[in-house]
Design an enzyme around this catalytic site. Structure first.
Site, PDB file in Angstrom:
ATOM      1  N   ARG A 196       0.841  -1.204   0.000  1.00  0.00           N
ATOM      2  CA  ARG A 196       0.000   0.000   0.000  1.00  0.00           C
ATOM      3  C   ARG A 196       0.874   1.251   0.000  1.00  0.00           C
ATOM      4  NH1 ARG A 196      -1.846   2.068   4.464  1.00  0.00           N
ATOM      5  NH2 ARG A 196      -2.264   0.122   5.536  1.00  0.00           N
ATOM      6  N   TYR A 254     -18.416  15.439 -14.357  1.00  0.00           N
ATOM      7  CA  TYR A 254     -18.646  14.002 -14.237  1.00  0.00           C
ATOM      8  C   TYR A 254     -19.471  13.742 -12.970  1.00  0.00           C
ATOM      9  CZ  TYR A 254     -17.648   9.052 -13.669  1.00  0.00           C
ATOM     10  OH  TYR A 254     -17.762   7.701 -13.494  1.00  0.00           O
TER      11      TYR A 254
HETATM   12  C1  LIG Z   1     -14.974   7.998 -15.443  1.00  0.00           C
HETATM   13  C2  LIG Z   1     -14.571   9.357 -15.102  1.00  0.00           C
HETATM   14  C3  LIG Z   1     -14.046   9.666 -13.840  1.00  0.00           C
HETATM   15  C4  LIG Z   1     -13.941   8.646 -12.730  1.00  0.00           C
HETATM   16  O1  LIG Z   1     -13.069   7.605 -13.045  1.00  0.00           O
HETATM   17  P1  LIG Z   1     -13.204   6.125 -12.430  1.00  0.00           P
HETATM   18  O2  LIG Z   1     -11.941   5.462 -12.876  1.00  0.00           O
HETATM   19  O3  LIG Z   1     -14.458   5.533 -12.988  1.00  0.00           O
HETATM   20  O4  LIG Z   1     -13.273   6.295 -10.942  1.00  0.00           O
HETATM   21  C5  LIG Z   1     -13.657  10.951 -13.586  1.00  0.00           C
HETATM   22  N1  LIG Z   1     -13.773  11.922 -14.514  1.00  0.00           N
HETATM   23  C6  LIG Z   1     -14.267  11.670 -15.742  1.00  0.00           C
HETATM   24  C7  LIG Z   1     -14.356  12.786 -16.713  1.00  0.00           C
HETATM   25  C8  LIG Z   1     -14.689  10.387 -16.078  1.00  0.00           C
HETATM   26  O5  LIG Z   1     -15.203  10.168 -17.307  1.00  0.00           O
END
Ligand SMILES: *Cc1c(COP(=O)(O)O)cnc(C)c1O
Length: 252
Positions: A75, A127
């Site tokens: 970790r 997002y």
């Molecule tokens: C998918 C996404 C995230 C989050 O990523 P994860 O790997 O699913 O946690 C953040 N920002 C954008 C623009 C995304 O499309």
């Protein structure tokens, strides 16, 4: 009989004609080393004891030995993750990259340096996960979050003040594909508050098409789950930073 002249040149010059040594260390315009992306993508240097061509995967959670050795607990550190971080730093034009388990993990690490009373200026189209995280920080963390139309520099400028601790941008935004002026907003944010951290979610572009650190951002992050991986077979989050002091704040 004779060596074609181009081959001798290719041994030393990268695609942009820079006469640089092989690239085991992060390259970035900020440290005066910048290789062509094509060079950085294929060149990995794991320092493996057997010179493995692909980076070996260390699945061990713990490492035998005493205090002071490089790795003791995965970790905290793992040789495979270190190789990935160094590789990503080169691709993101960063001096340092941190790899975590998802894009939202990266967003969490970045926003975790906020304290109650801090103020965040961000977009009005974000997002979903980012929006939910900011709403949580607003309702549980005592953080002020201002959502504005980040496609309009004047509107962003009007929202900035000496109290702005962080500007969190996405461009193009997900889902509405709105375009944001990273360099204009970065300059305005740093002018309003020199300590302000400009963070850019670069997931929609990937480092192949855009490097926010080159445009004045302090930190950039990617959901490795999306275009960066491209194969729908992994989840990861990557954070890129050029300032050592900021990198330390994210890991401490
Ligand atoms: C998918 C996404 C995230 C989050 O990523 P994860 O790997 O699913 O946690 C953040 N920002 C954008 C623009 C995304 O499309």
């Amino acid at each position: 009989m004779s060596t074609p002249s181009g081959i001798a040149a290719l041994k030393h010059l990268d695609l942009d004609g820079h006469d640089l040594p092989p690239s085991p260390a992060p390259s970035s315009p900020s440290n005066g080393r910048k290789y062509a992306l094509a060079t950085e993508l294929v060149y990995t240097d794991s320092g493996d004891q057997y010179n493995a061509s692909s980076v070996p995967i260390y699945q061990s959670a713990t490492f035998k030995g005493g205090p002071g050795q490089e790795y003791d607990y995965t970790r905290s550190g793992n040789p495979t993750r270190t190789a990935l971080e160094r590789h990503m730093a080169k691709i993101m034009n960063a001096n340092r990259a941190l790899v975590v388990s998802s894009g939202m993990g990266a967003c969490d690490v970045i926003t975790r340096i906020l304290k109650p009373g801090d103020e965040v200026v961000t977009g009005d189209d974000l997002y979903g996960g980012t929006n939910r995280l900011l709403t949580y920080l607003k309702t549980h963390g005592g953080i002020t979050v201002k959502h504005v139309d980040t496609t309009k520099l004047d509107i962003v400028k009007a929202a900035l003040s000496g109290k702005t601790t962080m500007v969190l941008l996405e461009t193009p935004t997900n889902p509405l594909i709105k375009i944001v002026d990273i360099s204009g907003i970065s300059s305005a944010a740093h002018e309003a508050s020199p300590e302000c951290i400009v963070a850019v979610d670069n997931t929609m572009m990937s480092p192949y098409l855009q490097n926010p650190l080159d445009l004045g951002a302090d930190v950039t992050y990617e959901s490795g789950t999306k275009y960066l991986s491209g194969h729908h077979d992994l989840m990861a989050g990557i954070i890129g930073i050029n300032r050592a002091e900021l990198g330390e704040r994210f890991i401490s």
